[in-house]
Design an enzyme around this catalytic site. Structure first.
Site, PDB file in Angstrom:
ATOM      1  N   TRP A 101       0.825  -1.215   0.000  1.00 28.87           N
ATOM      2  CA  TRP A 101       0.000   0.000   0.000  1.00 28.87           C
ATOM      3  C   TRP A 101       0.853   1.257   0.000  1.00 28.87           C
ATOM      4  O   TRP A 101       0.549   2.214  -0.712  1.00 28.87           O
ATOM      5  CB  TRP A 101      -0.988  -0.012   1.165  1.00 28.87           C
ATOM      6  CG  TRP A 101      -2.012  -1.087   0.986  1.00 28.87           C
ATOM      7  CD1 TRP A 101      -2.198  -2.193   1.765  1.00 28.87           C
ATOM      8  CD2 TRP A 101      -2.988  -1.191  -0.068  1.00 28.87           C
ATOM      9  NE1 TRP A 101      -3.214  -2.973   1.259  1.00 28.87           N
ATOM     10  CE2 TRP A 101      -3.716  -2.388   0.151  1.00 28.87           C
ATOM     11  CE3 TRP A 101      -3.303  -0.400  -1.176  1.00 28.87           C
ATOM     12  CZ2 TRP A 101      -4.743  -2.796  -0.704  1.00 28.87           C
ATOM     13  CZ3 TRP A 101      -4.335  -0.807  -2.030  1.00 28.87           C
ATOM     14  CH2 TRP A 101      -5.041  -2.000  -1.784  1.00 28.87           C
ATOM     15  N   ASP A 171      -1.814   6.433   6.685  1.00 30.70           N
ATOM     16  CA  ASP A 171      -2.841   5.545   6.146  1.00 30.70           C
ATOM     17  C   ASP A 171      -3.156   4.544   7.256  1.00 30.70           C
ATOM     18  O   ASP A 171      -2.324   3.708   7.611  1.00 30.70           O
ATOM     19  CB  ASP A 171      -2.277   4.835   4.900  1.00 30.70           C
ATOM     20  CG  ASP A 171      -3.225   3.798   4.314  1.00 30.70           C
ATOM     21  OD1 ASP A 171      -4.294   3.548   4.910  1.00 30.70           O
ATOM     22  OD2 ASP A 171      -2.884   3.232   3.253  1.00 30.70           O
ATOM     23  N   LYS A 195     -12.448  -1.739   6.006  1.00 32.39           N
ATOM     24  CA  LYS A 195     -11.664  -2.707   6.764  1.00 32.39           C
ATOM     25  C   LYS A 195     -12.193  -2.785   8.195  1.00 32.39           C
ATOM     26  O   LYS A 195     -12.608  -3.830   8.647  1.00 32.39           O
ATOM     27  CB  LYS A 195     -10.176  -2.324   6.781  1.00 32.39           C
ATOM     28  CG  LYS A 195      -9.570  -2.035   5.391  1.00 32.39           C
ATOM     29  CD  LYS A 195      -9.177  -3.277   4.651  1.00 32.39           C
ATOM     30  CE  LYS A 195      -8.904  -3.124   3.167  1.00 32.39           C
ATOM     31  NZ  LYS A 195      -7.890  -2.186   2.753  1.00 32.39           N
TER      32      LYS A 195
HETATM   33  C1  LIG Z   1      -7.240  -1.635   1.512  1.00 27.18           C
HETATM   34  C2  LIG Z   1      -6.164  -0.655   1.746  1.00 27.18           C
HETATM   35  C3  LIG Z   1      -6.003   0.465   0.913  1.00 27.18           C
HETATM   36  C4  LIG Z   1      -6.851   0.700  -0.299  1.00 27.18           C
HETATM   37  O1  LIG Z   1      -8.111   1.134   0.057  1.00 27.18           O
HETATM   38  P1  LIG Z   1      -9.217   1.493  -1.048  1.00 27.18           P
HETATM   39  O2  LIG Z   1     -10.305   2.057  -0.178  1.00 27.18           O
HETATM   40  O3  LIG Z   1      -9.583   0.220  -1.726  1.00 27.18           O
HETATM   41  O4  LIG Z   1      -8.644   2.485  -1.980  1.00 27.18           O
HETATM   42  C5  LIG Z   1      -5.000   1.357   1.216  1.00 27.18           C
HETATM   43  N1  LIG Z   1      -4.194   1.178   2.279  1.00 27.18           N
HETATM   44  C6  LIG Z   1      -4.318   0.121   3.086  1.00 27.18           C
HETATM   45  C7  LIG Z   1      -3.394  -0.027   4.259  1.00 27.18           C
HETATM   46  C8  LIG Z   1      -5.302  -0.831   2.855  1.00 27.18           C
HETATM   47  O5  LIG Z   1      -5.436  -1.891   3.665  1.00 27.18           O
END
Ligand SMILES: *Cc1c(COP(=O)(O)O)cnc(C)c1O
Length: 359
Positions: A101, A171, A195
């Site tokens: 990511w 993030d 998530k």
């Molecule tokens: C799933 C995930 C993303 C991507 O998220 P989207 O909402 O699908 O763009 C980015 N960073 C992390 C750490 C993730 O687990």
């Protein structure tokens, strides 16, 4: 019958929340229509939005020097929006690369032709650990980290200590609100809701208002955080139903002991699985013990054939989505906030039985 859902995302939601949503689906609070059909300008929806935004800050222990947005485009659009807004020409984006990511976030910075500095990376050991040291560049615009690496199963256990005048951006897609944290150290926190705090469709962004003083001029309307802040996260049609469910999940977190309560539950669930990985030479954890994630636990079996068999038999026993991410293979159990304790216990028991039968 509900199964145990170990999906990495979109992921399990609390059964209580789903039932409440079901009850309100045809008529929200007796008004005769569903949140799915409701104007985002209605008094009812405005209240849903305010409630979700306020609960977020309250759970994080943040005051009104921060604000919450629920946007669209996923965490993936934030990879682009953040450097676009917050890296001026003369400054350098500092990134800590801990796997897939953050690598995707790095790609967007390059596409924007921003100056980039990799302050640390764990690529040398296949992203199986969290860097403990980093070196910032001259003139950093901000430092960006990924607090939990969903695919590799590593998690930051302490906040990186950097000078106060350098913004810290994270993030937190896959471990947001899973434990108490000093959120006030961060200037911007974002992630996909799907998530740990809700269904797919909404992206949470928590911004310290002072960061906006460092914003680049000339942003296009939808890429400009101010656009969304000024209109209370409803400049254009927001993902209404997702925000409504997020509000319910946030309330569920409060009712279950808040972030302290989540941490306790999450540790207990993760222990069930990690204890097996530690005791067994059949299952192999893939991450250094001190950095392993409470949320996503990747592991290997002795052969790929056994992994396939494990995933299939688990599914037959009502335990779904235990396959590792396609980029790394193996198995992965995601144990987000909403996953019931029973699911972790049942998986641990299944793992022990499977080992005995197949060793
Ligand atoms: C799933 C995930 C993303 C991507 O998220 P989207 O909402 O699908 O763009 C980015 N960073 C992390 C750490 C993730 O687990």
């Amino acid at each position: 019958m509900r199964v145990h859902n170990f999906s990495a995302g979109p992921a399990v939601l609390p059964e209580e929340v789903l039932k409440e949503a079901q009850e309100e689906l045809l008529s929200y609070q007796g008004i005769g229509l569903s949140v799915l059909e409701m104007s985002h300008r209605s008094a009812e929806f405005k209240e849903i939005m305010e409630d979700a935004r306020n609960r977020t800050l309250k759970l994080m222990g943040l005051g009104d020097d921060y604000t919450t947005l629920f946007l669209q485009g996923g965490a993936s659009l934030q990879f682009y929006m953040i450097p676009l807004n917050f890296c001026p020409e003369d400054k350098v984006v500092n990134m800590i690369d801990t796997g897939a990511w953050s690598s995707k976030a790095i790609k967007e910075i390059k596409l924007l032709n921003k100056k980039l500095h990799i302050a640390a990376s764990s690529e040398d050991k296949n992203f199986t650990y969290i860097p403990k040291e980093w070196k910032l560049s001259e003139n950093p615009a901000y430092l960006h980290i990924t607090t939990n690496n969903t695919i590799r199963g590593t998690e930051w256990k302490t906040d990186p200590d950097i000078p106060d005048n350098i913004p810290l951006i994270a993030d937190m897609s896959s471990n947001f609100l899973s434990k108490p944290l000093d959120f006030s150290k961060y200037d911007l926190i974002y992630g996909g809701a799907q998530k740990n705090i809700g269904p797919a469709g909404a992206t949470f962004v928590i911004i310290k208002k002072s960061l906006l003083e460092k914003q680049n001029p000339g942003m296009s309307t939808m890429m400009d955080y101010n656009t969304h802040i000024k209109k209370d996260s409803a400049f254009n049609t927001p993902p209404c139903f997702a925000i409504y469910i997020i509000g319910k999940v946030l309330k569920w977190i409060e009712d279950n002991g808040g972030l302290e309560g989540m941490k306790k539950r999450n540790e207990e669930k993760a222990d069930y699985i990690y204890n097996i990985l530690d005791e067994s030479d059949f299952y192999q954890g893939t991450v250094v013990p001190e950095d392993r994630s409470m949320m996503n636990i990747p592991f290997r079996l002795p052969t790929e054939e056994l992994e396939k068999k494990f995933i299939a038999e688990a599914a037959d026993n009502g335990m779904l989505t235990l396959k590792g991410h396609r980029s790394v293979g193996g198995c992965r159990a995601s144990l987000y906030n909403s996953l019931p304790m029973q699911a972790a216990q049942d998986l641990a028991e299944f793992m022990q039985k499977f080992e005995k039968k197949n060793k």
